[in-house]
Design a protein around this motif. Structure first.
Motif, PDB file in Angstrom:
ATOM      1  N   LEU A  31      -3.074   9.405   9.971  1.00  0.00           N
ATOM      2  CA  LEU A  31      -3.388   7.988   9.811  1.00  0.00           C
ATOM      3  C   LEU A  31      -3.939   7.686   8.412  1.00  0.00           C
ATOM      4  O   LEU A  31      -3.637   6.637   7.816  1.00  0.00           O
ATOM      5  CB  LEU A  31      -4.407   7.559  10.874  1.00  0.00           C
ATOM      6  N   LEU A  32      -4.741   8.604   7.896  1.00  0.00           N
ATOM      7  CA  LEU A  32      -5.286   8.405   6.546  1.00  0.00           C
ATOM      8  C   LEU A  32      -4.170   8.402   5.508  1.00  0.00           C
ATOM      9  O   LEU A  32      -4.196   7.610   4.553  1.00  0.00           O
ATOM     10  CB  LEU A  32      -6.300   9.509   6.240  1.00  0.00           C
ATOM     11  N   ALA A  33      -3.181   9.279   5.693  1.00  0.00           N
ATOM     12  CA  ALA A  33      -2.042   9.296   4.768  1.00  0.00           C
ATOM     13  C   ALA A  33      -1.273   7.981   4.836  1.00  0.00           C
ATOM     14  O   ALA A  33      -0.833   7.433   3.813  1.00  0.00           O
ATOM     15  CB  ALA A  33      -1.131  10.481   5.100  1.00  0.00           C
ATOM     16  N   VAL A  34      -1.110   7.475   6.095  1.00  0.00           N
ATOM     17  CA  VAL A  34      -0.423   6.181   6.244  1.00  0.00           C
ATOM     18  C   VAL A  34      -1.227   5.059   5.595  1.00  0.00           C
ATOM     19  O   VAL A  34      -0.670   4.140   4.980  1.00  0.00           O
ATOM     20  CB  VAL A  34      -0.187   5.887   7.744  1.00  0.00           C
ATOM     21  N   SER A  35      -2.566   5.148   5.694  1.00  0.00           N
ATOM     22  CA  SER A  35      -3.406   4.079   5.149  1.00  0.00           C
ATOM     23  C   SER A  35      -3.278   3.972   3.639  1.00  0.00           C
ATOM     24  O   SER A  35      -3.455   2.899   3.071  1.00  0.00           O
ATOM     25  CB  SER A  35      -4.875   4.315   5.529  1.00  0.00           C
ATOM     26  N   PHE A  36      -2.958   5.081   2.972  1.00  0.00           N
ATOM     27  CA  PHE A  36      -2.806   5.036   1.519  1.00  0.00           C
ATOM     28  C   PHE A  36      -1.669   4.105   1.113  1.00  0.00           C
ATOM     29  O   PHE A  36      -1.654   3.569   0.010  1.00  0.00           O
ATOM     30  CB  PHE A  36      -2.568   6.450   0.974  1.00  0.00           C
ATOM     31  N   THR A  37      -0.717   3.937   2.016  1.00  0.00           N
ATOM     32  CA  THR A  37       0.400   3.028   1.743  1.00  0.00           C
ATOM     33  C   THR A  37       0.171   1.641   2.337  1.00  0.00           C
ATOM     34  O   THR A  37       0.404   0.623   1.682  1.00  0.00           O
ATOM     35  CB  THR A  37       1.708   3.601   2.296  1.00  0.00           C
ATOM     36  N   LEU A  38      -0.307   1.616   3.583  1.00  0.00           N
ATOM     37  CA  LEU A  38      -0.353   0.346   4.301  1.00  0.00           C
ATOM     38  C   LEU A  38      -1.602  -0.494   4.046  1.00  0.00           C
ATOM     39  O   LEU A  38      -1.540  -1.721   4.107  1.00  0.00           O
ATOM     40  CB  LEU A  38      -0.228   0.608   5.816  1.00  0.00           C
ATOM     41  N   THR A  39      -2.737   0.128   3.791  1.00  0.00           N
ATOM     42  CA  THR A  39      -3.976  -0.648   3.657  1.00  0.00           C
ATOM     43  C   THR A  39      -3.884  -1.678   2.524  1.00  0.00           C
ATOM     44  O   THR A  39      -4.173  -2.866   2.743  1.00  0.00           O
ATOM     45  CB  THR A  39      -5.182   0.284   3.462  1.00  0.00           C
ATOM     46  N   PRO A  40      -3.498  -1.302   1.285  1.00  0.00           N
ATOM     47  CA  PRO A  40      -3.364  -2.332   0.251  1.00  0.00           C
ATOM     48  C   PRO A  40      -2.314  -3.381   0.599  1.00  0.00           C
ATOM     49  O   PRO A  40      -2.479  -4.564   0.277  1.00  0.00           O
ATOM     50  CB  PRO A  40      -2.958  -1.537  -1.001  1.00  0.00           C
ATOM     51  N   ARG A  41      -1.242  -2.962   1.273  1.00  0.00           N
ATOM     52  CA  ARG A  41      -0.183  -3.916   1.623  1.00  0.00           C
ATOM     53  C   ARG A  41      -0.648  -4.893   2.701  1.00  0.00           C
ATOM     54  O   ARG A  41      -0.264  -6.068   2.687  1.00  0.00           O
ATOM     55  CB  ARG A  41       1.053  -3.149   2.098  1.00  0.00           C
ATOM     56  N   LEU A  42      -1.440  -4.407   3.642  1.00  0.00           N
ATOM     57  CA  LEU A  42      -1.969  -5.312   4.670  1.00  0.00           C
ATOM     58  C   LEU A  42      -2.919  -6.342   4.058  1.00  0.00           C
ATOM     59  O   LEU A  42      -2.920  -7.514   4.454  1.00  0.00           O
ATOM     60  CB  LEU A  42      -2.696  -4.506   5.750  1.00  0.00           C
ATOM     61  N   LEU A  43      -3.718  -5.915   3.079  1.00  0.00           N
ATOM     62  CA  LEU A  43      -4.587  -6.866   2.400  1.00  0.00           C
ATOM     63  C   LEU A  43      -3.749  -7.900   1.651  1.00  0.00           C
ATOM     64  O   LEU A  43      -4.051  -9.106   1.693  1.00  0.00           O
ATOM     65  CB  LEU A  43      -5.508  -6.122   1.422  1.00  0.00           C
ATOM     66  N   HIS A  44      -2.689  -7.440   1.007  1.00  0.00           N
ATOM     67  CA  HIS A  44      -1.794  -8.367   0.309  1.00  0.00           C
ATOM     68  C   HIS A  44      -1.127  -9.316   1.298  1.00  0.00           C
ATOM     69  O   HIS A  44      -0.983 -10.524   1.020  1.00  0.00           O
ATOM     70  CB  HIS A  44      -0.749  -7.571  -0.467  1.00  0.00           C
ATOM     71  N   LEU A  45      -0.723  -8.773   2.462  1.00  0.00           N
ATOM     72  CA  LEU A  45      -0.100  -9.607   3.494  1.00  0.00           C
ATOM     73  C   LEU A  45      -1.067 -10.682   3.983  1.00  0.00           C
ATOM     74  O   LEU A  45      -0.659 -11.817   4.267  1.00  0.00           O
ATOM     75  CB  LEU A  45       0.347  -8.726   4.657  1.00  0.00           C
ATOM     76  N   HIS A  46      -2.350 -10.338   4.087  1.00  0.00           N
ATOM     77  CA  HIS A  46      -3.370 -11.309   4.495  1.00  0.00           C
ATOM     78  C   HIS A  46      -3.324 -12.548   3.590  1.00  0.00           C
ATOM     79  O   HIS A  46      -3.354 -13.689   4.067  1.00  0.00           O
ATOM     80  CB  HIS A  46      -4.751 -10.648   4.438  1.00  0.00           C
TER      81      HIS A  46
END
Length: 413
Positions: free
Chosen positions: A171-186
């Motif tokens: 999950l941490l590896a996935v977060s390196f990709t998705l976390t900034p993108r989810l913030l951008h999506l917000h």
């Protein structure tokens, strides 16, 4: 490089958590207050509260616009209709409710409660939830209750705790990709609702085009008036004066007395022509306005009125000449209306400049009832101000008093 990436992801997760904690309660509070205040308009209470509540909603939306630009690189333009400070509560309430930007804000609030909350929370969960798996593997599993699950892994012993840590690492590896993108999506979701549409921008262009066309038509009519006044007034007097001087030249030796009389008549004609030219120039651009600025020009205007007029000026500099001219003639028109139609015996004029706005208010204690409409001098003022992207607000209940407020965006020298 890895340090920068870790810092980016950690920052995005922290910001997502902050947005999730603010989005839900902030949006709920703004939405409930707005709904209650608008519902109370028919009983009169909402007339007073709605402008304040909607101003708070605008501030909340503008704060999110600022964060979108600073944290996500997402620009969300604001296109609120400006309302003068001194506008009557009734005018402010329905002016704000008649603004599409206000309804975009109100529509965005429930979207922010759901989509904004979820995207912000997911950005934080993807970053912080893996930490729980690592802590479980380090020994937390020993104090966990029976039947505890980490994700889809049932934690029953050290081996399953290590499986939870492995899931956390994934999950941490996935977060390196998705976390900034989810913030951008917000922020993209916020822009989808808050940004003005193409139709609204086209309407804005149409209004500006109309005001510019009105300005051109007004200028052409003004030029025709000046030409007519010169032809019928000063020019006719000068022609007559020239004829008198020609006659004087013929009579100077034959009939000195009559020649002297004609010279006196020519002198009077020249004085009358000079007076008419001065009046004409004053109607185009008063000398005192060019020489001493808007404040002194309005004071001079007030001195010529048959009504006691108090003028307050707080202008630390001068605006551009076209802006000063528009403001001067707008004030002149409002004062003329107050004298002719309002039956006022006292007038107050206030001029000041704050936040990049030239604000002028004219208040009289007359009978009230002034409205902006076809055939009204106020309509002409509104068009004159619209040329400079200015606004006009009128508060004039029956029985008075009347308060006319004008705003023109400008800088002072």
């Amino acid at each position: 490089m890895w340090a920068a990436k870790v810092r980016e992801v950690a920052t995005a997760g922290g910001r997502g958590l902050l947005l999730a904690l603010i989005s839900l309660p902030g949006a709920v509070l703004c939405f409930v207050l707005s709904a209650v205040s608008i519902a109370l308009i028919p009983v009169g209470v909402g007339i007073v509260t709605t402008p304040w509540v909607l101003t708070g909603v605008q501030a909340f939306a503008n704060w999110r616009r600022m964060l979108a630009a600073q944290w996500g690189g997402v620009r969300i333009p604001a296109n609120y209709r400006r309302l003068p400070e001194g506008a009557h509560p009734w005018a402010r309430t329905f002016g704000m409710l008649g603004d599409r930007a206000t309804w975009r804000d109100l529509l965005w609030l429930p979207v922010d409660m759901v989509a904004g909350f979820v995207t912000g929370l997911l950005a934080a969960i993807l970053l912080f939830y893996p930490l729980e798996g690592f802590v479980i593997a380090l020994g937390l599993w020993r104090v966990l209750p029976d039947g505890f699950w980490y994700g889809f892994v049932p934690v029953t012993g050290q081996l399953s705790a290590l499986a939870a840590a492995a899931l956390g690492a994934a999950l941490l590896a996935v977060s390196f990709t998705l976390t900034p993108r989810l913030l951008h999506l917000h922020f993209l979701v916020a822009r989808l609702v808050l940004a003005p549409g193409a139709g609204e921008l086209a309407e804005r262009v149409r209004v500006l085009t109309e005001t510019r066309r009105d300005a051109v038509d007004t200028s052409a009519a003004e030029l025709r008036r000046i030409e007519r006044d010169l032809h019928d007034g000063a020019q006719a007097r000068l022609v007559a004066m020239g004829m008198d001087l020609g006659t004087v030249e013929a009579l100077i030796e034959k009939d000195p007395a009559q020649a002297k009389e004609l010279l006196a008549q020519a002198r009077r004609s020249s004085a009358d022509a000079l007076t008419e030219l001065r009046d004409l120039v004053r109607g185009i651009h008063p000398p005192v306005l060019a020489e001493r600025g808007l404040g002194d020009a309005v004071r001079a205007l007030a001195l010529r009125l048959p009504v006691a007029t108090e003028v307050t000026v707080e202008l630390p500099g001068r605006a551009d000449a076209p802006v000063e001219s528009a403001a001067y003639f707008a004030v002149s028109e409002v004062l003329t209306n107050a004298v002719k139609h309002a039956e006022a015996d006292r007038i107050w004029v206030d001029l000041h400049h704050t936040d990049g706005m030239l604000r002028v208010s004219v208040t009289d204690n007359g009978r009230g009832g002034a409205v902006i409409g076809a055939g009204s001098g106020l309509t002409g003022i509104e068009r004159r101000l619209g040329t400079f992207d200015g606004v006009l607000a009128v508060g004039s209940p029956a029985g008075g008093p009347t308060m006319v407020t004008m705003e023109i965006p400008c800088a002072l020298s």
